[in-house]
Design a protein around this motif. Structure first.
Motif, PDB file in Angstrom:
ATOM      1  N   ALA A  18      38.276  10.561  42.406  1.00 22.50           N
ATOM      2  CA  ALA A  18      38.611   9.429  43.286  1.00 22.50           C
ATOM      3  C   ALA A  18      38.386   9.807  44.736  1.00 22.50           C
ATOM      4  CB  ALA A  18      40.073   9.038  43.069  1.00 22.50           C
ATOM      5  N   SER A  19      38.425   8.796  45.606  1.00 25.07           N
ATOM      6  CA  SER A  19      38.330   9.054  47.045  1.00 25.07           C
ATOM      7  C   SER A  19      39.557   9.888  47.429  1.00 25.07           C
ATOM      8  CB  SER A  19      38.356   7.736  47.814  1.00 25.07           C
ATOM      9  OG  SER A  19      39.602   7.107  47.630  1.00 25.07           O
ATOM     10  N   SER A  20      39.455  10.594  48.560  1.00 28.25           N
ATOM     11  CA  SER A  20      40.593  11.448  48.923  1.00 28.25           C
ATOM     12  C   SER A  20      41.830  10.604  49.217  1.00 28.25           C
ATOM     13  CB  SER A  20      40.241  12.347  50.106  1.00 28.25           C
ATOM     14  OG  SER A  20      39.966  11.581  51.238  1.00 28.25           O
ATOM     15  N   LYS A  21      41.610   9.359  49.702  1.00 25.99           N
ATOM     16  CA  LYS A  21      42.752   8.479  49.994  1.00 25.99           C
ATOM     17  C   LYS A  21      43.516   8.163  48.705  1.00 25.99           C
ATOM     18  CE  LYS A  21      43.924   4.262  52.436  1.00 25.99           C
ATOM     19  NZ  LYS A  21      43.480   3.219  53.322  1.00 25.99           N
ATOM     20  N   LYS A  22      42.751   7.816  47.662  1.00 20.00           N
ATOM     21  CA  LYS A  22      43.403   7.481  46.392  1.00 20.00           C
ATOM     22  C   LYS A  22      43.944   8.750  45.717  1.00 20.00           C
ATOM     23  CE  LYS A  22      42.631   4.065  43.380  1.00 20.00           C
ATOM     24  NZ  LYS A  22      42.057   3.222  42.339  1.00 20.00           N
ATOM     25  N   ALA A  23      43.180   9.824  45.773  1.00 20.27           N
ATOM     26  CA  ALA A  23      43.607  11.072  45.117  1.00 20.27           C
ATOM     27  C   ALA A  23      44.949  11.548  45.673  1.00 20.27           C
ATOM     28  CB  ALA A  23      42.544  12.146  45.309  1.00 20.27           C
ATOM     29  N   LYS A  24      45.137  11.369  46.973  1.00 22.90           N
ATOM     30  CA  LYS A  24      46.411  11.800  47.580  1.00 22.90           C
ATOM     31  C   LYS A  24      47.569  10.967  47.041  1.00 22.90           C
ATOM     32  CE  LYS A  24      44.641  14.000  51.646  1.00 22.90           C
ATOM     33  NZ  LYS A  24      44.226  13.962  53.011  1.00 22.90           N
ATOM     34  N   LYS A  25      47.326   9.678  46.824  1.00 18.72           N
ATOM     35  CA  LYS A  25      48.388   8.829  46.265  1.00 18.72           C
ATOM     36  C   LYS A  25      48.658   9.202  44.802  1.00 18.72           C
ATOM     37  CE  LYS A  25      46.749   4.729  48.003  1.00 18.72           C
ATOM     38  NZ  LYS A  25      46.770   3.285  48.230  1.00 18.72           N
ATOM     39  N   GLN A  26      47.582   9.480  44.054  1.00 15.23           N
ATOM     40  CA  GLN A  26      47.758   9.882  42.647  1.00 15.23           C
ATOM     41  C   GLN A  26      48.570  11.167  42.570  1.00 15.23           C
ATOM     42  OE1 GLN A  26      43.582  10.055  41.690  1.00 15.23           O
ATOM     43  NE2 GLN A  26      43.555   8.021  40.758  1.00 15.23           N
ATOM     44  N   GLN A  27      48.225  12.112  43.447  1.00 20.43           N
ATOM     45  CA  GLN A  27      48.923  13.390  43.458  1.00 20.43           C
ATOM     46  C   GLN A  27      50.400  13.197  43.807  1.00 20.43           C
ATOM     47  OE1 GLN A  27      47.903  16.141  42.481  1.00 20.43           O
ATOM     48  NE2 GLN A  27      48.883  17.831  43.527  1.00 20.43           N
ATOM     49  N   HIS A  28      50.641  12.326  44.766  1.00 19.54           N
ATOM     50  CA  HIS A  28      52.020  12.078  45.189  1.00 19.54           C
ATOM     51  C   HIS A  28      52.839  11.481  44.030  1.00 19.54           C
ATOM     52  CE1 HIS A  28      55.040  11.705  48.329  1.00 19.54           C
ATOM     53  NE2 HIS A  28      55.408  10.594  47.711  1.00 19.54           N
ATOM     54  N   ILE A  29      52.255  10.538  43.329  1.00 16.56           N
ATOM     55  CA  ILE A  29      52.963   9.913  42.200  1.00 16.56           C
ATOM     56  C   ILE A  29      53.229  10.944  41.105  1.00 16.56           C
ATOM     57  CG2 ILE A  29      52.612   8.291  40.266  1.00 16.56           C
ATOM     58  CD1 ILE A  29      51.680   6.246  42.258  1.00 16.56           C
ATOM     59  N   LEU A  30      52.242  11.783  40.825  1.00 16.46           N
ATOM     60  CA  LEU A  30      52.449  12.814  39.808  1.00 16.46           C
ATOM     61  C   LEU A  30      53.588  13.753  40.214  1.00 16.46           C
ATOM     62  CD1 LEU A  30      51.675  14.287  37.195  1.00 16.46           C
ATOM     63  CD2 LEU A  30      50.035  15.612  38.531  1.00 16.46           C
ATOM     64  N   ILE A  31      53.611  14.142  41.465  1.00 16.96           N
ATOM     65  CA  ILE A  31      54.674  15.035  41.940  1.00 16.96           C
ATOM     66  C   ILE A  31      56.041  14.383  41.744  1.00 16.96           C
ATOM     67  CG2 ILE A  31      55.709  15.994  44.058  1.00 16.96           C
ATOM     68  CD1 ILE A  31      52.717  16.493  44.973  1.00 16.96           C
ATOM     69  N   GLU A  32      56.168  13.132  42.157  1.00 14.74           N
ATOM     70  CA  GLU A  32      57.475  12.460  42.039  1.00 14.74           C
ATOM     71  C   GLU A  32      57.881  12.281  40.578  1.00 14.74           C
ATOM     72  OE1 GLU A  32      59.610  12.052  44.303  1.00 14.74           O
ATOM     73  OE2 GLU A  32      58.369  12.366  46.078  1.00 14.74           O
ATOM     74  N   LEU A  33      56.938  11.870  39.738  1.00 19.54           N
ATOM     75  CA  LEU A  33      57.287  11.630  38.329  1.00 19.54           C
ATOM     76  C   LEU A  33      57.615  12.936  37.607  1.00 19.54           C
ATOM     77  CD1 LEU A  33      54.779   8.815  37.247  1.00 19.54           C
ATOM     78  CD2 LEU A  33      57.210   8.585  37.742  1.00 19.54           C
TER      79      LEU A  33
ATOM     80  N   GLU B 103      45.120  10.231  32.069  1.00 25.45           N
ATOM     81  CA  GLU B 103      43.727   9.971  31.708  1.00 25.45           C
ATOM     82  C   GLU B 103      43.118   8.999  32.708  1.00 25.45           C
ATOM     83  OE1 GLU B 103      43.983   8.491  27.705  1.00 25.45           O
ATOM     84  OE2 GLU B 103      44.447   6.458  28.382  1.00 25.45           O
ATOM     85  N   PHE B 104      41.802   8.954  32.711  1.00 27.48           N
ATOM     86  CA  PHE B 104      41.085   8.059  33.628  1.00 27.48           C
ATOM     87  C   PHE B 104      40.351   7.000  32.829  1.00 27.48           C
ATOM     88  CE2 PHE B 104      41.701  11.973  35.859  1.00 27.48           C
ATOM     89  CZ  PHE B 104      41.971  11.587  37.162  1.00 27.48           C
ATOM     90  N   ASN B 105      40.304   5.780  33.359  1.00 28.23           N
ATOM     91  CA  ASN B 105      39.509   4.747  32.682  1.00 28.23           C
ATOM     92  C   ASN B 105      38.116   4.683  33.309  1.00 28.23           C
ATOM     93  OD1 ASN B 105      39.744   3.286  35.050  1.00 28.23           O
ATOM     94  ND2 ASN B 105      41.355   1.935  34.279  1.00 28.23           N
ATOM     95  N   GLU B 106      37.334   3.723  32.848  1.00 28.55           N
ATOM     96  CA  GLU B 106      35.943   3.646  33.318  1.00 28.55           C
ATOM     97  C   GLU B 106      35.861   3.291  34.805  1.00 28.55           C
ATOM     98  OE1 GLU B 106      37.187  -0.283  31.792  1.00 28.55           O
ATOM     99  OE2 GLU B 106      37.322   1.747  30.995  1.00 28.55           O
ATOM    100  N   LYS B 107      36.937   2.697  35.339  1.00 32.72           N
ATOM    101  CA  LYS B 107      36.952   2.375  36.778  1.00 32.72           C
ATOM    102  C   LYS B 107      37.488   3.551  37.596  1.00 32.72           C
ATOM    103  CE  LYS B 107      38.059  -2.491  36.036  1.00 32.72           C
ATOM    104  NZ  LYS B 107      39.195  -3.432  36.094  1.00 32.72           N
ATOM    105  N   LYS B 108      37.660   4.689  36.933  1.00 35.53           N
ATOM    106  CA  LYS B 108      38.189   5.920  37.556  1.00 35.53           C
ATOM    107  C   LYS B 108      39.637   5.755  38.007  1.00 35.53           C
ATOM    108  CE  LYS B 108      34.200   8.435  37.893  1.00 35.53           C
ATOM    109  NZ  LYS B 108      33.988   9.833  37.575  1.00 35.53           N
ATOM    110  N   GLN B 109      40.324   4.789  37.426  1.00 36.39           N
ATOM    111  CA  GLN B 109      41.755   4.679  37.696  1.00 36.39           C
ATOM    112  C   GLN B 109      42.462   5.723  36.835  1.00 36.39           C
ATOM    113  OE1 GLN B 109      42.240   0.533  36.520  1.00 36.39           O
ATOM    114  NE2 GLN B 109      43.295   0.164  38.453  1.00 36.39           N
ATOM    115  N   ALA B 110      43.499   6.322  37.398  1.00 36.37           N
ATOM    116  CA  ALA B 110      44.281   7.293  36.613  1.00 36.37           C
ATOM    117  C   ALA B 110      45.496   6.600  36.015  1.00 36.37           C
ATOM    118  CB  ALA B 110      44.742   8.423  37.514  1.00 36.37           C
ATOM    119  N   THR B 111      45.777   6.931  34.767  1.00 39.95           N
ATOM    120  CA  THR B 111      47.036   6.507  34.163  1.00 39.95           C
ATOM    121  C   THR B 111      47.888   7.754  34.024  1.00 39.95           C
ATOM    122  OG1 THR B 111      45.979   4.730  32.934  1.00 39.95           O
ATOM    123  CG2 THR B 111      48.103   5.483  32.110  1.00 39.95           C
ATOM    124  N   ILE B 112      49.037   7.738  34.690  1.00 35.70           N
ATOM    125  CA  ILE B 112      49.957   8.884  34.634  1.00 35.70           C
ATOM    126  C   ILE B 112      51.181   8.418  33.853  1.00 35.70           C
ATOM    127  CG2 ILE B 112      51.325  10.525  35.990  1.00 35.70           C
ATOM    128  CD1 ILE B 112      49.369   9.891  38.352  1.00 35.70           C
TER     129      ILE B 112
END
Lengths: 125, 167
Positions: free
Chosen positions: B46-61, B79-88
């Motif tokens: 993902a873009s660094s903007k989105k990756a930082k949010k994904q990382q933050h959510i993973l840390i909190e969860l 996992e990631f879907n075809e749109k490169k969205q992460a499901t945590i």
């Protein structure tokens, strides 16, 4: 007053609180498992600093990832600084630095800015 | 002889296949390497903007499981879907007496707008420190995830808490 220097780890920030050098900085990621224990010496240091602060104190937060328990403790640091500003009538400035693409950090800084009465500047780097 | 920890295989697969499936102790021993590998995987996908949010959510969860699971055990799936969205997805045992309060908090967050979530975050941040963090981490998960699903599953009188964040 003895400076407080805490070295950084991958998950805890480097903290420099040095009255003689007029250097007050938090730098790095802040994700300690126990933020209460980690920030305890920092809160204690500011409580001592409150007795005889400098005429001008500039505190820089240059943080990456910050977990929610660290945010609560940073809020406590800001409350200590507010007390110093109000009781000792000295100048306090806070600089909150964040990367341009770090929306979470920007929002966290804006939240602190809204809560605190200390002059609080957001800076992109 | 070096003994390989059970999480090594899960993290290796995460790094190579962008898919994590881990069940076991959620302690610092696992979280530290998880965060290192996840940062690499998120920034790769993902873009660094989105990756930082994904990382933050993973840390909190993940810290949420570490602090609130009744046995410091749980499951984390990414996992990631075809749109490169992460499901945590996080799943853990929960003490029955925590459920009413947590359900109420989740309901409040799921009904809040972005502005409402920001207000709740500011309110939680400005409260005096209590043992808990006023659910600040969960507020941020709701604020930055594009979609959230949660459920409480009962099995033989024991409740399990599941939260899935997609972004």
């Amino acid at each position: 007053m003895e400076p407080l220097i805490i070295k950084a780890t991958e998950y805890t920030p480097e903290i420099t609180l040095d009255k003689e050098a007029a250097l007050f900085e938090f730098k790095g990621n802040s994700l300690p498992e126990n933020a209460v224990n980690f920030f305890a010496p920092v809160i204690e240091w500011f409580e001592d600093y409150k007795e005889k602060p400098l005429e001008k104190t500039e505190v820089v937060f240059n943080l990456g990832y910050i977990n929610s328990s660290s945010s609560k403790k940073i809020m406590e640091v800001l409350e200590e600084l507010e007390e110093i500003m109000d009781e000792k009538k000295v100048q306090i400035n806070v600089f909150w630095r964040y990367e341009e693409d770090d929306e979470v950090n920007e929002d966290t800084g804006k939240a602190f800015q809204e809560i605190t009465s200390i002059p609080f500047k957001l800076e992109v780097y | 002889m070096r003994v390989e920890k059970p999480y090594h295989q899960a993290l290796k697969a995460f790094s190579e296949l962008n898919q994590l499936s881990y069940k076991g102790p959620i302690t610092d021993e696992f979280l530290t390497p998880l965060w290192i590998v996840s940062e690499e995987v998120f920034f790769k996908n993902a873009s660094s903007k989105k990756a930082k949010k994904q990382q933050h959510i993973l840390i909190e969860l993940s810290q949420n499981i570490n602090q609130h699971s009744i046995n410091k055990q749980g499951e984390i799936d990414i996992e990631f879907n075809e749109k490169k969205q992460a499901t945590i997805c996080c799943f853990n045992k929960i003490s029955n007496d925590q459920i009413v309060e947590l359900k109420h908090h989740l309901q409040e967050l799921s009904q809040a707008s972005q502005i409402g979530l920001t207000k709740l975050y500011i309110k939680g941040l400005s409260k005096k420190m209590t043992k808990k963090t006023a659910g600040l981490g969960l507020i941020q998960v709701f604020k930055y995830a594009e979609k959230i699903q949660y459920d409480f599953i009962e099995k033989n009188g024991q409740y399990f808490y599941l939260l899935k964040a997609i972004l």
